[in-house]
Motif scaffolding. Structure first.
Motif, PDB file in Angstrom:
ATOM      1  N   GLN A  13      33.644  31.004  46.216  1.00 45.88           N
ATOM      2  CA  GLN A  13      34.216  31.985  45.303  1.00 45.88           C
ATOM      3  C   GLN A  13      33.108  32.829  44.688  1.00 45.88           C
ATOM      4  OE1 GLN A  13      36.973  30.371  42.470  1.00 45.88           O
ATOM      5  NE2 GLN A  13      37.394  32.367  41.561  1.00 45.88           N
ATOM      6  N   LYS A  15      32.491  36.608  42.079  1.00 47.25           N
ATOM      7  CA  LYS A  15      33.114  37.523  41.124  1.00 47.25           C
ATOM      8  C   LYS A  15      32.311  38.814  41.095  1.00 47.25           C
ATOM      9  CE  LYS A  15      30.622  35.630  37.188  1.00 47.25           C
ATOM     10  NZ  LYS A  15      30.719  35.021  35.888  1.00 47.25           N
ATOM     11  N   LEU A  35      29.687  31.973  41.707  1.00 45.37           N
ATOM     12  CA  LEU A  35      30.000  31.444  40.380  1.00 45.37           C
ATOM     13  C   LEU A  35      28.826  30.706  39.765  1.00 45.37           C
ATOM     14  CD1 LEU A  35      33.703  30.277  40.800  1.00 45.37           C
ATOM     15  CD2 LEU A  35      32.798  32.484  40.044  1.00 45.37           C
ATOM     16  N   GLN A  84      44.611  35.439  46.671  1.00 43.62           N
ATOM     17  CA  GLN A  84      43.158  35.644  46.707  1.00 43.62           C
ATOM     18  C   GLN A  84      42.835  36.715  47.719  1.00 43.62           C
ATOM     19  OE1 GLN A  84      42.261  31.595  47.803  1.00 43.62           O
ATOM     20  NE2 GLN A  84      41.830  32.142  49.905  1.00 43.62           N
ATOM     21  N   GLN A 125      44.147  39.562  38.625  1.00 39.55           N
ATOM     22  CA  GLN A 125      43.431  38.338  38.266  1.00 39.55           C
ATOM     23  C   GLN A 125      43.425  37.314  39.408  1.00 39.55           C
ATOM     24  OE1 GLN A 125      45.855  39.521  35.686  1.00 39.55           O
ATOM     25  NE2 GLN A 125      44.097  40.811  35.275  1.00 39.55           N
ATOM     26  N   PRO A 127      41.384  35.447  42.631  1.00 41.35           N
ATOM     27  CA  PRO A 127      39.995  35.116  42.977  1.00 41.35           C
ATOM     28  C   PRO A 127      39.528  35.828  44.246  1.00 41.35           C
ATOM     29  CG  PRO A 127      41.446  33.288  43.528  1.00 41.35           C
ATOM     30  CD  PRO A 127      42.295  34.319  42.830  1.00 41.35           C
TER      31      PRO A 127
END
Length: 168
Positions: A13, A15, A35, A84, A125, A127
């Motif tokens: 994951q 961001k 992350l 996602q 929102q 991932p």
């Protein structure tokens, strides 16, 4: 949460860390960060997608819906959920992504440009995942907090620089 089929490679994951401009091409770039904050993935994007991502990051309302706002509204009105986005491949310096959308218990994988996926994921929102292959081959490691000996050597090098070092 969506479980990727076995044919998908392992994922990690990430961001959105920031938006910027590529110094060589002067194109907008979105920078994803894992992350743990150890690896960064720069992806060149178009100016419209950069604007869409910036608006989502800032939470800025627009008077009329932009394309990614429209996509969010369509998905929501169809009771679909963006589970996602997955940036799963790269070919000839072009990244490939899929939107993983769940509707009535069924999962759909929809081909998308990573920039569009990111803009939509920020609005919903959802991932953002990147295949380990891309994360290991295309990311840049964070040098902050690296080897203290290397940091000391670099600082010493900088301190000892003289203007004449820049002359031919």
């Amino acid at each position: 949460m969506y479980a990727a089929p076995p044919e998908y490679p392992p994922m990690r994951q990430m961001k959105v860390d920031k938006l910027g401009i590529d110094l060589l091409t002067h194109d907008p770039v979105v920078i994803l960060k894992d992350l743990e904050g150890k690896r960064y993935l720069p992806i060149l994007i178009g100016p419209f997608e950069a604007t869409a991502i910036a608006l989502a990051l800032e939470g800025t309302a627009v008077p009329r819906p932009l394309s990614h706002d429209l996509m969010r509204t369509l998905l929501e009105s169809l009771s679909a959920k963006l589970e996602q986005i997955v940036i799963h491949d790269i070919k000839d310096s072009t990244f490939f992504a899929k939107l993983i959308v769940r509707t009535n218990g069924d999962v759909q994988e929809i081909d998308a440009r990573p920039s569009d996926g990111i803009a939509l994921a920020l609005r919903m929102q959802a991932p953002i995942f990147v295949s380990d292959k891309i994360a290991l081959e295309e990311t840049v490691p964070d040098k902050v907090g690296g080897d203290p000996e290397e940091t000391t050597k670099f600082k010493k090098f900088i301190d000892e620089l003289k203007p004449s070092d820049f002359m031919e």
